[in-house]
Scaffold this motif. Sequence first.
Motif, PDB file in Angstrom:
ATOM      1  N   VAL A 129      49.606   0.981 -14.019  1.00 50.18           N
ATOM      2  CA  VAL A 129      50.338   2.075 -14.689  1.00 50.18           C
ATOM      3  C   VAL A 129      51.413   1.433 -15.555  1.00 50.18           C
ATOM      4  CG1 VAL A 129      51.965   3.993 -14.333  1.00 50.18           C
ATOM      5  CG2 VAL A 129      49.911   3.827 -12.917  1.00 50.18           C
ATOM      6  N   ASP A 130      51.595   1.989 -16.761  1.00 51.11           N
ATOM      7  CA  ASP A 130      52.572   1.464 -17.726  1.00 51.11           C
ATOM      8  C   ASP A 130      53.520   2.573 -18.141  1.00 51.11           C
ATOM      9  OD1 ASP A 130      52.572  -0.581 -20.578  1.00 51.11           O
ATOM     10  OD2 ASP A 130      53.413   1.431 -20.654  1.00 51.11           O
ATOM     11  N   ALA A 131      54.814   2.244 -18.239  1.00 46.49           N
ATOM     12  CA  ALA A 131      55.776   3.255 -18.700  1.00 46.49           C
ATOM     13  C   ALA A 131      56.964   2.601 -19.379  1.00 46.49           C
ATOM     14  CB  ALA A 131      56.268   4.073 -17.515  1.00 46.49           C
ATOM     15  N   GLY A 172      45.901  -3.547 -27.408  1.00 47.15           N
ATOM     16  CA  GLY A 172      46.258  -2.157 -27.648  1.00 47.15           C
ATOM     17  C   GLY A 172      45.356  -1.514 -28.689  1.00 47.15           C
ATOM     18  N   THR A 173      45.620  -1.824 -29.959  1.00 45.66           N
ATOM     19  CA  THR A 173      44.885  -1.196 -31.067  1.00 45.66           C
ATOM     20  C   THR A 173      43.369  -1.234 -30.840  1.00 45.66           C
ATOM     21  OG1 THR A 173      46.663  -1.890 -32.553  1.00 45.66           O
ATOM     22  CG2 THR A 173      44.586  -1.241 -33.583  1.00 45.66           C
ATOM     23  N   ALA A 174      42.881  -2.350 -30.306  1.00 46.42           N
ATOM     24  CA  ALA A 174      41.440  -2.501 -30.095  1.00 46.42           C
ATOM     25  C   ALA A 174      40.852  -1.361 -29.269  1.00 46.42           C
ATOM     26  CB  ALA A 174      41.163  -3.835 -29.384  1.00 46.42           C
ATOM     27  N   ALA A 206      53.700 -11.608 -23.939  1.00 49.41           N
ATOM     28  CA  ALA A 206      54.344 -12.054 -25.185  1.00 49.41           C
ATOM     29  C   ALA A 206      53.655 -11.327 -26.333  1.00 49.41           C
ATOM     30  CB  ALA A 206      54.204 -13.559 -25.334  1.00 49.41           C
ATOM     31  N   GLN A 207      54.365 -10.385 -26.929  1.00 50.70           N
ATOM     32  CA  GLN A 207      53.742  -9.552 -27.957  1.00 50.70           C
ATOM     33  C   GLN A 207      54.293  -9.871 -29.348  1.00 50.70           C
ATOM     34  OE1 GLN A 207      53.419  -4.846 -28.091  1.00 50.70           O
ATOM     35  NE2 GLN A 207      54.752  -5.719 -29.638  1.00 50.70           N
ATOM     36  N   GLY A 208      53.406 -10.308 -30.208  1.00 50.79           N
ATOM     37  CA  GLY A 208      53.799 -10.657 -31.573  1.00 50.79           C
ATOM     38  C   GLY A 208      53.956  -9.439 -32.460  1.00 50.79           C
ATOM     39  N   GLY A 225      49.121  -8.736 -29.402  1.00 47.10           N
ATOM     40  CA  GLY A 225      49.436  -8.600 -30.820  1.00 47.10           C
ATOM     41  C   GLY A 225      48.387  -9.254 -31.679  1.00 47.10           C
ATOM     42  N   GLY A 226      47.504  -8.426 -32.271  1.00 51.64           N
ATOM     43  CA  GLY A 226      46.529  -8.949 -33.225  1.00 51.64           C
ATOM     44  C   GLY A 226      45.269  -9.527 -32.609  1.00 51.64           C
ATOM     45  N   ILE A 227      44.915  -9.095 -31.402  1.00 51.55           N
ATOM     46  CA  ILE A 227      43.716  -9.651 -30.760  1.00 51.55           C
ATOM     47  C   ILE A 227      42.645  -8.558 -30.625  1.00 51.55           C
ATOM     48  CG2 ILE A 227      42.816 -10.802 -28.685  1.00 51.55           C
ATOM     49  CD1 ILE A 227      45.848 -11.658 -28.215  1.00 51.55           C
ATOM     50  N   SER A 285      56.208  -2.593 -17.570  1.00 51.62           N
ATOM     51  CA  SER A 285      57.364  -2.045 -18.262  1.00 51.62           C
ATOM     52  C   SER A 285      57.211  -2.341 -19.745  1.00 51.62           C
ATOM     53  CB  SER A 285      58.611  -2.709 -17.684  1.00 51.62           C
ATOM     54  OG  SER A 285      59.590  -2.845 -18.661  1.00 51.62           O
ATOM     55  N   ALA A 286      56.997  -1.265 -20.518  1.00 48.07           N
ATOM     56  CA  ALA A 286      56.695  -1.411 -21.931  1.00 48.07           C
ATOM     57  C   ALA A 286      57.916  -1.870 -22.718  1.00 48.07           C
ATOM     58  CB  ALA A 286      56.196  -0.083 -22.469  1.00 48.07           C
ATOM     59  N   VAL A 287      58.952  -1.078 -22.671  1.00 44.65           N
ATOM     60  CA  VAL A 287      60.218  -1.470 -23.309  1.00 44.65           C
ATOM     61  C   VAL A 287      61.314  -1.203 -22.291  1.00 44.65           C
ATOM     62  CG1 VAL A 287      59.798  -1.186 -25.790  1.00 44.65           C
ATOM     63  CG2 VAL A 287      60.193   0.813 -24.402  1.00 44.65           C
TER      64      VAL A 287
HETATM   65  C1  LIG Z   1      48.779   3.593 -30.185  1.00 46.37           C
HETATM   66  C2  LIG Z   1      49.580   2.632 -29.403  1.00 46.37           C
HETATM   67  C3  LIG Z   1      50.417   3.122 -28.409  1.00 46.37           C
HETATM   68  C4  LIG Z   1      51.144   2.226 -27.633  1.00 46.37           C
HETATM   69  N1  LIG Z   1      51.896   2.721 -26.592  1.00 46.37           N
HETATM   70  C5  LIG Z   1      52.398   1.831 -25.707  1.00 46.37           C
HETATM   71  C6  LIG Z   1      52.967   2.283 -24.480  1.00 46.37           C
HETATM   72  O1  LIG Z   1      53.080   3.478 -24.215  1.00 46.37           O
HETATM   73  N2  LIG Z   1      53.388   1.337 -23.600  1.00 46.37           N
HETATM   74  C7  LIG Z   1      53.255  -0.010 -23.867  1.00 46.37           C
HETATM   75  O2  LIG Z   1      53.575  -0.856 -23.022  1.00 46.37           O
HETATM   76  N3  LIG Z   1      52.802  -0.442 -25.038  1.00 46.37           N
HETATM   77  C8  LIG Z   1      52.332   0.443 -25.927  1.00 46.37           C
HETATM   78  N4  LIG Z   1      51.765  -0.033 -27.079  1.00 46.37           N
HETATM   79  C9  LIG Z   1      51.723  -1.487 -27.335  1.00 46.37           C
HETATM   80  C10 LIG Z   1      50.564  -2.124 -26.590  1.00 46.37           C
HETATM   81  O3  LIG Z   1      50.804  -2.078 -25.214  1.00 46.37           O
HETATM   82  C11 LIG Z   1      50.326  -3.575 -26.971  1.00 46.37           C
HETATM   83  O4  LIG Z   1      51.427  -4.369 -26.597  1.00 46.37           O
HETATM   84  C12 LIG Z   1      49.987  -3.788 -28.419  1.00 46.37           C
HETATM   85  O5  LIG Z   1      49.161  -2.762 -28.877  1.00 46.37           O
HETATM   86  C13 LIG Z   1      49.305  -5.128 -28.608  1.00 46.37           C
HETATM   87  O6  LIG Z   1      49.009  -5.380 -29.942  1.00 46.37           O
HETATM   88  P1  LIG Z   1      47.651  -4.908 -30.676  1.00 46.37           P
HETATM   89  O7  LIG Z   1      47.878  -3.478 -31.007  1.00 46.37           O
HETATM   90  O8  LIG Z   1      47.581  -5.774 -31.859  1.00 46.37           O
HETATM   91  O9  LIG Z   1      46.537  -5.108 -29.706  1.00 46.37           O
HETATM   92  C14 LIG Z   1      51.064   0.838 -27.887  1.00 46.37           C
HETATM   93  C15 LIG Z   1      50.227   0.378 -28.907  1.00 46.37           C
HETATM   94  C16 LIG Z   1      49.486   1.242 -29.664  1.00 46.37           C
HETATM   95  C17 LIG Z   1      48.592   0.705 -30.725  1.00 46.37           C
END
Ligand SMILES: Cc1cc2nc3c(=O)[nH]c(=O)nc-3n(C[C@H](O)[C@H](O)[C@H](O)COP(=O)(O)O)c2cc1C
Length: 379
Positions: free
Chosen positions: A73-75, A246-248, A190-192, A224-226, A148-150
């Motif tokens: 779970v992520d928040a 994420g985006t993928a 580590a997110q670019g 980030g970017g994968i 923990s997202a942010v």
């Molecule tokens: C549509 C979208 C929503 C996101 N929402 C969250 C979120 O709620 N919690 C979180 O930890 N990261 C969130 N992220 C960031 C992703 O967890 C992740 O770190 C990021 O997408 C990685 O890079 P990528 O998009 O190039 O794969 C989100 C990303 C996208 C694209």
Amino acid sequence: MKKNILHTELCDMFGIEYPIVASGMGFVSGPALAAAVSNAGGLGVIGAASLTPDELREMIKRAKDLTDKPFGVDAPIPPQLDDVPPDATEETLRELIPAEAWDFANKFGEEFGIPKARGKAGLQALSIDITREWFQIALEEKIPVFVSAVGNPDWMIADAHAQGMKIMACVGLVRQARRLAAEGVDVIIAQGTEAGGHTGRVGTMPLLPQVVDAVSPTPVLAAGGIYDGRGLVASLAMGAVGVWLGTAFVTTRESCLETIELGYMSQWEVDVWKQAILNATEDDTIISRVLTGKTLRMLKNRFQENWVKKGGPELKTPKQNVLVSDLLEGVREAKMEGFTLPVGGQISGMIKEEKPAAQLVEEIVEQATHVLEKMGLGK
Ligand SMILES: Cc1cc2nc3c(=O)[nH]c(=O)nc-3n(C[C@H](O)[C@H](O)[C@H](O)COP(=O)(O)O)c2cc1C
């Protein structure tokens, strides 16, 4: 049986087959997506950001019905603003937003023909009390990992560890990674800057090895970017124990299903979003504060472009979410395609088709294995 050459420390930590984690994106990652990824051998994560605590409990229950594999779970953890009480509701926040900001939003709506509507900001980052509830539910449901997202997850670490739950946290800078590792975070992401969603300024390529060195032996995930097996191999080469995508996964078949069902987004809006990612080139994203008040990478769109051109307000999170929520509801109701705020990263340029999440995981595994074998490392 053939040896799984992609097996890493992350696989041992969670008892998974491949070091591929589908991030817990708010509005995107529900039980269908999380379970599909976990069933395919990766690790799925439910995004709590858009859910009420009751909804999160229900989503966890559904995921458990769909898989007996582990999932997380992520928040987000909201910042504590001096004038926002810890139990703030959307109503409290509406009252705290300055009249000039509402004024700007109203005029913006009128100028671009966005119908007046009452939006729901979603619960994302509205109050720290909600994050505490989400975390408590994850503990009660014996979820093996909370992300923990942010924000700073220091307050959850002792309780998590007491019952064997791992904590992962996302960083965009080496100094954040050092601090979180010292506090006891189990896995650093580590997110670019390439990433979709909230993001920093440093690219994955320079960030990742610096974070790996700074926090060793704490394991690090690359983000980030994968999108494919090459990205996974590159991440492993730089010392990561896996990837966080994420985006993928936004353009997988299972994404956003429950969000539509719960009424947080419409099918139309999700279709427009996915299509925007499929149509995008690598240069079609922009970082903006328009949606949440924090720097967030999204696909270029007319809402953001005009908001900035006209000097629109950029309030602190979570006030900005609430400020734009009425306009976004109007955009949704009137189906104003160019005015949605489709969140996505630079890797969108590589994504050309919607596919089942399991297929994406399989393709990444297959390509990564092939790349390693070609390099003579696969035997
Ligand atoms: C549509 C979208 C929503 C996101 N929402 C969250 C979120 O709620 N919690 C979180 O930890 N990261 C969130 N992220 C960031 C992703 O967890 C992740 O770190 C990021 O997408 C990685 O890079 P990528 O998009 O190039 O794969 C989100 C990303 C996208 C694209």
